[in-house]
Design an enzyme around this catalytic site. Structure first.
Site, PDB file in Angstrom:
ATOM      1  N   ASP A   1       0.873  -1.193   0.000  1.00 42.62           N
ATOM      2  CA  ASP A   1       0.000   0.000   0.000  1.00 42.62           C
ATOM      3  C   ASP A   1       0.901   1.232   0.000  1.00 42.62           C
ATOM      4  O   ASP A   1       2.121   1.131   0.161  1.00 42.62           O
ATOM      5  CB  ASP A   1      -0.914  -0.013   1.245  1.00 42.62           C
ATOM      6  N   SER A   2       0.284   2.407  -0.146  1.00 41.74           N
ATOM      7  CA  SER A   2       1.050   3.647  -0.050  1.00 41.74           C
ATOM      8  C   SER A   2       1.431   3.934   1.399  1.00 41.74           C
ATOM      9  O   SER A   2       2.400   4.638   1.665  1.00 41.74           O
ATOM     10  CB  SER A   2       0.210   4.810  -0.580  1.00 41.74           C
TER      11      SER A   2
ATOM     12  N   TYR B   1      -1.152   8.356  -2.623  1.00 41.18           N
ATOM     13  CA  TYR B   1      -1.421   8.006  -4.017  1.00 41.18           C
ATOM     14  C   TYR B   1      -2.671   8.707  -4.563  1.00 41.18           C
ATOM     15  O   TYR B   1      -2.800   8.955  -5.754  1.00 41.18           O
ATOM     16  CB  TYR B   1      -1.639   6.494  -4.154  1.00 41.18           C
ATOM     17  N   GLY B   2      -3.628   8.959  -3.662  1.00 38.26           N
ATOM     18  CA  GLY B   2      -4.957   9.397  -4.091  1.00 38.26           C
ATOM     19  C   GLY B   2      -4.994  10.716  -4.828  1.00 38.26           C
ATOM     20  O   GLY B   2      -5.961  11.012  -5.531  1.00 38.26           O
TER      21      GLY B   2
ATOM     22  N   ASN C   1      -6.798   0.397  -3.035  1.00 34.51           N
ATOM     23  CA  ASN C   1      -7.764   0.520  -4.134  1.00 34.51           C
ATOM     24  C   ASN C   1      -7.229   1.389  -5.263  1.00 34.51           C
ATOM     25  O   ASN C   1      -7.461   1.105  -6.431  1.00 34.51           O
ATOM     26  CB  ASN C   1      -9.070   1.153  -3.638  1.00 34.51           C
ATOM     27  N   THR C   2      -6.525   2.466  -4.901  1.00 34.52           N
ATOM     28  CA  THR C   2      -6.028   3.385  -5.932  1.00 34.52           C
ATOM     29  C   THR C   2      -5.062   2.645  -6.856  1.00 34.52           C
ATOM     30  O   THR C   2      -5.198   2.677  -8.086  1.00 34.52           O
ATOM     31  CB  THR C   2      -5.317   4.590  -5.266  1.00 34.52           C
TER      32      THR C   2
ATOM     33  N   GLU D   1      -3.815   7.631   9.002  1.00 35.75           N
ATOM     34  CA  GLU D   1      -2.374   7.612   9.319  1.00 35.75           C
ATOM     35  C   GLU D   1      -2.148   8.204  10.718  1.00 35.75           C
ATOM     36  O   GLU D   1      -1.392   7.649  11.517  1.00 35.75           O
ATOM     37  CB  GLU D   1      -1.583   8.417   8.271  1.00 35.75           C
TER      38      GLU D   1
ATOM     39  N   CYS E   1     -11.230   2.766  -0.046  1.00 32.72           N
ATOM     40  CA  CYS E   1      -9.816   3.066   0.186  1.00 32.72           C
ATOM     41  C   CYS E   1      -9.458   2.251   1.407  1.00 32.72           C
ATOM     42  O   CYS E   1     -10.201   2.263   2.405  1.00 32.72           O
ATOM     43  CB  CYS E   1      -9.621   4.552   0.471  1.00 32.72           C
ATOM     44  N   THR E   2      -8.344   1.540   1.349  1.00 33.05           N
ATOM     45  CA  THR E   2      -8.032   0.619   2.453  1.00 33.05           C
ATOM     46  C   THR E   2      -7.708   1.346   3.764  1.00 33.05           C
ATOM     47  O   THR E   2      -7.724   0.729   4.829  1.00 33.05           O
ATOM     48  CB  THR E   2      -6.871  -0.316   2.062  1.00 33.05           C
TER      49      THR E   2
HETATM   50  N1  DGL Z   1      -4.855   3.152   0.791  1.00 32.32           N
HETATM   51  C1  DGL Z   1      -4.955   3.617  -0.529  1.00 32.32           C
HETATM   52  C2  DGL Z   1      -6.226   3.171  -1.231  1.00 32.32           C
HETATM   53  O1  DGL Z   1      -6.797   2.176  -0.892  1.00 32.32           O
HETATM   54  C3  DGL Z   1      -4.532   4.990  -0.916  1.00 32.32           C
HETATM   55  C4  DGL Z   1      -4.356   6.089   0.043  1.00 32.32           C
HETATM   56  C5  DGL Z   1      -3.507   7.184  -0.553  1.00 32.32           C
HETATM   57  O2  DGL Z   1      -2.286   6.993  -0.617  1.00 32.32           O
HETATM   58  O3  DGL Z   1      -4.053   8.212  -1.000  1.00 32.32           O
HETATM   59  O4  DGL Z   1      -6.664   3.769  -2.160  1.00 32.32           O
END
Ligand code: DGL
Length: 267
Positions: free
Chosen positions: A13-14, A45-46, A78-79, A155, A191-192
């Site tokens: 994940d990020s 990542y989002g 998810n991203t 976070e 989003c996880t």
């Molecule tokens: N946990 C990530 C997801 O499921 C992304 C969160 C992020 O880095 O913006 O999309």
């Protein structure tokens, strides 16, 4: 292919979001060796472009697979999954499990036929989400909202910080305030990071909402794909890898230990 008992499962994940996917997987496979990788240098990542994510994620997974030789990789994001799953599968020679928004169960369970998809900005604009909504929720109103602040809240929670209650409220308002939002009865946590703040979301909801996400389904998928493989007799220390180690990562140590991740490394 013969798999050694100590070959790990790699979660990616990020940030800490993938821990919401790791938890049900550990419950299903308690002695599975775990490598949890967080791209802290690329977080979040989002708010990134499709091109950035499609370039970054397969390259990083390639390096991680080379170093840790996992039996299976889980893109616990998810991203990254909605954008880069196909690229990652093409680049790796091990099974890759992705995380996609749990739109199907939401469409099955929504009594009012109105549900929300709460994800990152990048996820909620993906054609992948359009396809899932058309395929499973054609008779539903599907509201979407992206929240970068909710990712930061998750976070902060795992770093043990005091949380601002307006963040969860504002994220949900992004769905409630859309036409039809007053009838919404389910929200897909797409989003996880968001299952990690489900208690805060429940507290902030102005009408009863059921939250759904893909963690249990992914755990079942991992158990199925590894059903004939050997595992260690007892659990060993899990490894958490960060692409950048800084003070924020240090503050995560107690939370990571709660998920069995007691060794910290950098890529
Ligand atoms: N946990 C990530 C997801 O499921 C992304 C969160 C992020 O880095 O913006 O999309």
């Amino acid at each position: 292919m013969k798999v050694a008992p100590d070959a790990p499962i790699l979660f990616f994940d990020s940030g800490v979001g993938g821990l919401s996917i790791l938890a049900p997987a550990r419950a299903a496979l308690p002695t599975a060796p775990i490598v949890y990788a967080a791209d802290s240098a690329g977080f979040p990542y989002g708010t990134k472009s499709e091109a950035e994510i499609a370039a970054r994620v397969p390259a990083l997974l390639g390096r991680l697979v080379e170093r840790y030789r996992p039996r299976l990789a889980v893109i616990a994001c998810n991203t990254a999954s909605t954008i880069a799953l196909q690229h990652v599968r093409a680049a790796l020679d091990i099974p890759v499990v992705g995380t996609v928004p749990a739109i199907k169960p939401a469409a099955l369970l929504s009594k009012n036929r109105v549900f929300g998809v709460l994800g990152t900005d990048a996820t909620v604009r993906q054609p992948y989400v359009d396809r899932l909504a058309a395929e499973h929720g054609a008779d539903c109103t599907v509201l979407r909202h992206g929240s970068a602040a909710l990712v930061q809240l998750a976070e902060a929670k795992l770093r043990g910080e005091t949380l601002d209650p307006t963040v969860a409220r504002n994220a949900l308002a992004g769905l409630f305030d859309q036409p039809g939002g007053d009838r919404m009865d389910m929200v897909v946590l797409a989003c996880t990071h968001f299952p990690l703040v489900e208690a805060e979301l429940t507290e902030a909801a102005r009408q009863p909402i059921r939250f759904v996400h893909g963690g249990d389904g992914i755990a079942r998928r991992i158990a199925y794909l590894t059903r004939d493989q050997p595992w260690p007799a007892v659990p060993g220390p899990g490894i958490a890898i960060f692409t950048r180690l800084d003070e924020g990562v240090e503050a995560l140590r107690p939370a990571l230990a709660g998920y069995g991740l007691t060794r910290l490394e950098t890529l």
